[in-house]
Write an enzyme that holds these catalytic residues in place. Structure first.
Site, PDB file in Angstrom:
ATOM      1  N   TYR A  46       0.797  -1.227   0.000  1.00 22.59           N
ATOM      2  CA  TYR A  46       0.000   0.000   0.000  1.00 22.59           C
ATOM      3  C   TYR A  46       0.831   1.280   0.000  1.00 22.59           C
ATOM      4  CZ  TYR A  46      -3.514  -3.271   1.906  1.00 22.59           C
ATOM      5  OH  TYR A  46      -4.354  -4.333   2.115  1.00 22.59           O
ATOM      6  N   CYS A  96      14.653 -10.790  -1.205  1.00 24.36           N
ATOM      7  CA  CYS A  96      15.181 -10.474  -2.533  1.00 24.36           C
ATOM      8  C   CYS A  96      14.133  -9.800  -3.412  1.00 24.36           C
ATOM      9  CB  CYS A  96      15.712 -11.738  -3.192  1.00 24.36           C
ATOM     10  SG  CYS A  96      17.130 -12.430  -2.342  1.00 24.36           S
TER      11      CYS A  96
END
Length: 431
Positions: A316, A344
């Protein structure tokens, strides 16, 4: 009122130093304040004192059993959106008569579970769902108490991914189809139409969207009553926001006054479904600095929490205040750093160019306002261990969700027969 404050130079949850918990539990971990949960619930309940309201805590915000039980003991019911949440609510002691089952994709099996439990009502969001519920209820010789969720097509002025009350959102029955929907509901076997439900979004920071939605609901109630439907219950949803940073959400008493003004004259029983409002600022995520990496244009504080522990910033672009657990000097210099996790993904970032006092490897940081839509959205991405959860009460604390070991995670997988005898040895751990 914050229940996470500096005392004697250390961030504490109520009366417990977060550093002490980190020594036992390890990092990262979530910490919830029992007093903060209690204060938030009591403030909400007090604001609606005198109104015929049932408060059903929205489990999707935080479904830890200790959190649910704390709120249940104060009188809360539950708003659930899956059979899993229904089971969690019942296990935590929520009376079935105070459980509302919402959600756009209930299966027949989930409907049966709700009927067998004897829940208060289903919030039905489409005509196919209504017909399925009718068939399930009739087959069981039962009546399902139903509120039809109507989409009022009101912009909640919140993040697009948590807006639920606009015509283009997947939630609810279109406003213009409400009369036909109620007419069919009244005629279906096993269906007892009880009222109207709505929910326009989450993290609302103004009252005007509520006023618009509640006004449409009041007008619809009058129309449906004129059509001969006994509308006796109104589910107003939740969504009132909290302060993460600079937001200034409305006071609960002002929200309650609006409900009384617009909805009160209808004489209906009310259902209210706060979630984030009760838990959001009752929890923090504590993480430890692994490295401080100096780049040519950026400085990175790499911590042991990651997006699999707290996905809100990645999902968000959400803001969370981040504070050192050890209280910095009042005149401590700050510098802008990126606070990132080890996953990652470039999205594994908690803050970008955030002013922070000097920190070093081994230091602890507190990620604030992490009691809602945080641990509950966690995963084991990168085969990272799930984050444990701790609850504090006064000077005591308890682990309310333990951190599993790697074998417990890997053993959830199983090999098909054709891979079992391939000559490859399997180790149960790292030697």
């Amino acid at each position: 009122m914050s229940f996470f404050t500096y005392q004697d130079g250390q961030m504490q949850a109520e009366g417990v130093p977060l550093a002490r918990i980190a020594e036992q539990v390890g990092t990262p971990f979530y910490c919830y304040s029992s007093a903060a949960l209690t204060a938030a619930y009591q403030a909400f309940a007090a604001a609606f004192s005198g109104q015929p309201a049932t408060i059903c805590y929205a489990l999707k915000a935080n479904s830890n059993q200790a959190v649910i039980r704390t709120l249940t003991a104060l009188g809360a019911g539950a708003d659930v959106v899956s059979e899993g949440e229904l089971r969690r609510a019942l296990r935590a002691g929520v009376p079935a008569s105070k459980i509302v089952f919402a959600g756009v994709g209930k299966t027949a099996a989930e409907m049966a579970a709700g009927l067998d439990a004897g829940i208060l009502q289903f919030n039905v969001e489409s005509m196919p769902e209504l017909r399925t519920l009718s068939a399930v209820a009739a087959a069981r010789g039962r009546n399902a108490s139903v509120s039809l969720r109507i989409n009022p097509d009101v912009d909640a002025n919140t993040h697009a991914k948590i807006s639920t009350g606009k015509a283009e959102n997947k939630f609810g029955i279109e406003f213009g189809a409400a009369r036909a929907a109620f007419a069919e509901a009244a005629a279906l076997p096993g269906i007892e139409p009880a009222g109207i439900a709505l929910h326009i979004g989450s993290q609302l920071t103004g009252l005007e969207p509520y006023r618009a939605a509640f006004t449409r609901m009041a007008e619809l109630t009058a129309t449906l009553r004129a059509d001969g439907h006994a509308i006796r219950r109104l589910d107003l949803g939740g969504g009132l926001g909290i302060t993460y940073g600079e937001e200034r959400p409305p006071a609960i008493r002002d929200y309650a006054a609006l409900v009384k003004e617009v909805i009160g004259p209808l004489g209906c029983d009310l259902i209210l479904e706060p979630g984030r409002l009760l838990t959001g600022n009752a929890g923090v995520l504590v993480t430890r600095v692994i490295y401080v990496k100096e780049g040519t244009s950026r400085s990175f504080v790499i911590v042991d929490a990651a997006m699999n522990d707290l996905i809100r910033p990645a999902l968000y672009d959400a803001y969370h205040a981040i504070l050192p657990v050890a209280e910095p000097a009042s005149d401590a210099a700050t510098r802008r750093v990126d606070i990132v996790g080890p996953v990652c993904e470039s999205a594994d970032t908690f803050a970008t160019q955030r002013p922070l006092p000097p920190v070093a490897a081994g230091d602890l940081l507190t990620i604030c306002s992490a009691g809602a839509y945080s641990a509950v959205m966690g995963s084991t991405y990168n085969t990272r261990l799930p984050t444990p959860e701790v609850m504090v009460r006064g000077g005591d604390y308890a682990i309310v969700k333990a951190r599993p070991d790697y074998d417990a995670i890997i053993d959830q997988d199983s090999l098909p027969d054709w891979l079992v005898d391939t000559g490859v040895s399997r180790s149960r751990g790292v030697a």
